[in-house]
Write an enzyme that holds these catalytic residues in place. Structure first.
Site, PDB file in Angstrom:
ATOM      1  N   TYR A 166      28.154  11.861 -31.763  1.00  0.00           N
ATOM      2  CA  TYR A 166      29.421  10.462 -31.513  1.00  0.00           C
ATOM      3  C   TYR A 166      30.566  10.371 -30.230  1.00  0.00           C
ATOM      4  CZ  TYR A 166      33.376   7.212 -32.386  1.00  0.00           C
ATOM      5  OH  TYR A 166      33.671   6.243 -32.308  1.00  0.00           O
ATOM      6  N   HIS A 190      41.868   4.248 -37.220  1.00  0.00           N
ATOM      7  CA  HIS A 190      42.608   2.650 -37.836  1.00  0.00           C
ATOM      8  C   HIS A 190      41.632   2.499 -38.444  1.00  0.00           C
ATOM      9  CE1 HIS A 190      40.766   1.646 -33.502  1.00  0.00           C
ATOM     10  NE2 HIS A 190      39.850   0.884 -34.588  1.00  0.00           N
ATOM     11  N   ARG A 237      38.582   4.621 -46.332  1.00  0.00           N
ATOM     12  CA  ARG A 237      38.457   3.622 -47.598  1.00  0.00           C
ATOM     13  C   ARG A 237      37.574   3.956 -48.988  1.00  0.00           C
ATOM     14  NH1 ARG A 237      35.912  -2.351 -47.790  1.00  0.00           N
ATOM     15  NH2 ARG A 237      36.062  -2.763 -49.725  1.00  0.00           N
ATOM     16  N   GLU A 240      38.311  10.947 -31.140  1.00  0.00           N
ATOM     17  CA  GLU A 240      36.866  12.177 -31.077  1.00  0.00           C
ATOM     18  C   GLU A 240      36.803  12.986 -29.531  1.00  0.00           C
ATOM     19  OE1 GLU A 240      34.884  12.975 -34.045  1.00  0.00           O
ATOM     20  OE2 GLU A 240      36.915  12.584 -34.233  1.00  0.00           O
ATOM     21  N   SER A 268      37.732   6.745 -27.820  1.00  0.00           N
ATOM     22  CA  SER A 268      38.040   7.260 -28.998  1.00  0.00           C
ATOM     23  C   SER A 268      38.533   8.517 -29.003  1.00  0.00           C
ATOM     24  CB  SER A 268      37.031   7.711 -30.517  1.00  0.00           C
ATOM     25  OG  SER A 268      36.792   8.383 -31.390  1.00  0.00           O
TER      26      SER A 268
END
Ligand code: NDP
Ligand code: GDR
Length: 321
Positions: free
Chosen positions: A146, A176, A188, A124, A122
């Protein structure tokens, strides 16, 4: 060809399953036991999938899964993937998102070392970015449990490739999104919030940091890149991004204006959505993937925002306020 997907019930797992089925693969999906099924995203293809129970926390279940399936390709997409939860459940995040990768690699090494392995790494991991745009060579500086867990997953994948000569690739994917994105992620949350306001079901949308910038692409484009990595002659790591960054504010502006509303009249900033440490901006340079894999994204930022808002509006068409 047999593909095994962990995390098949998630956003990416469902798009990847669609893609692999369309290419004639036999698709096996690893699902964890729960008291209610979480198969909403794969309901349309469930009859064509082979779903098997196992869990990233249970080494023996992974070994038995691989013995039964004998996969040619393994896509390790399962993880605790929501950044805010990684501060409230850091140990569990480490178990799933970091050590879970080693459990998968160990199972593969013992049962099917000739298989090809994809690890869902990721952006991140870049966290507090050292350069803009980021490339495969940019140093990591994760800003959440994370991000730290994903950095471990990335390095252990590289390590197993180099130590045991496994075909193991790490895809460093930037954010994404899609109509199948979980509703707690910002895109979302906005598209669903806009649809609910437009349909008269809500009157405000409570948000965190509007200045954060992300390089947002479409999940359907990104799962193709995962597959492309495993079709190469040699395993390697690739960064996947659009190369365009937009702020959360930009996303709000485009989403609300798509339905003829002014976002400033509905958005309320709420401190509960501010994170202990923020990743201020992410923007990737995917020229290696474009050159070597021949990958290009097909959906741009505007196309993504309108796709998501239109989908949520359609889902709420028959819901009355
Ligand atoms: P989702 O959160 O939508 O899906 C996560 C999946 O992991 C679900 O199928 C979930 O199953 C499964 N899972 C979680 N814990 C376990 C466990 N202990 N055992 C078995 N399965 C488990 O994530 P996405 O589809 O968005 O992302 C896929 C992967 O890519 C993740 O690893 C994520 O961290 C990574 N990633 C995602 C990016 C993005 O922008 N979407 C960008 C970069 C990396 P269940 O349905 O039972 O909860
Ligand atoms: P991210 O995605 O943390 O980048 O991780 P998310 O959509 O949660 O946040 C993006 C940015 O938006 C800001 N933000 C808010 N975020 C949420 N969720 N809710 C809000 O109300 C809100 N307001 C502002 C956040 O502070 C952040 O800066 C996603 C996940 O899919 C990871 O699994 C994946 O690895 C990375 O993308 C790349």
């Amino acid at each position: 060809m047999k593909a095994l997907i962990t995390g098949i019930t998630g956003q990416d797992g469902s798009y990847l399953a669609d893609f692999l089925l369309s290419r004639g693969y036999q698709v096996f999906g690893m699902v964890r036991r729960s008291s209610t099924e979480t198969f909403e995203r794969i309901a349309h293809i469930k009859d064509r999938l082979n779903l098997k129970q196992a869990d990233l926390l249970d080494q023996l279940s992974l070994i038995e899964l691989m013995e039964e399936v004998q996969p040619d390709e393994i896509y390790n997409l399962a993880a605790m993937s929501f950044v805010p939860t990684s501060w409230t459940q850091p140990m569990l995040t480490g178990e799933f998102t970091a050590i879970g990768v080693t459990r998968m690699l160990e199972a593969m090494r013992h049962v099917c070392p000739q298989a090809k392995f994809y690890q869902a790494s990721s952006s991140e991991m870049f966290g507090q970015v050292r350069e803009v745009p980021q490339t495969e060579l940019t140093p990591f500086h994760p800003r959440s449990p994370y991000g730290a867990a994903k950095a471990y997953g990335h390095y252990i994948t590289v390590n197993y490739r180099e130590s045991y000569n496994l075909f193991a690739c790490s895809g460093i994917l930037f954010n994404h999104e899609s109509p199948r994105r979980g509703k707690e992620f910002v895109t979302r949350k906005i598209s669903n919030g806009v649809a609910r306001i437009k349909r008269g079901l809500d009157h405000e949308l409570r948000m965190g940091n509007l200045d954060a910038k992300r390089d947002w692409g479409f999940a359907g484009d990104y799962v193709k890149a995962m597959w492309m990595m495993l079709q190469q002659d040699h395993p390697d790591d690739y960064l996947i991004a659009t190369g365009q960054a937009h702020s959360v504010r930009d996303f709000l502006e485009q989403a609300f204006s798509h339905v003829g509303l002014d976002w400033k009249q509905y958005v309320v900033q709420d401190p509960q959505f501010i994170r202990p440490a923020e990743v201020d901006q992410l923007m990737g340079n995917s020229s290696k993937a474009r050159r070597v894999l021949g990958w290009t994204p097909e959906v741009d930022f505007h196309g993504l925002v309108t796709m998501m808002v239109d989908s949520d509006l359609a889902k709420l068409q028959t819901v009355k306020p």
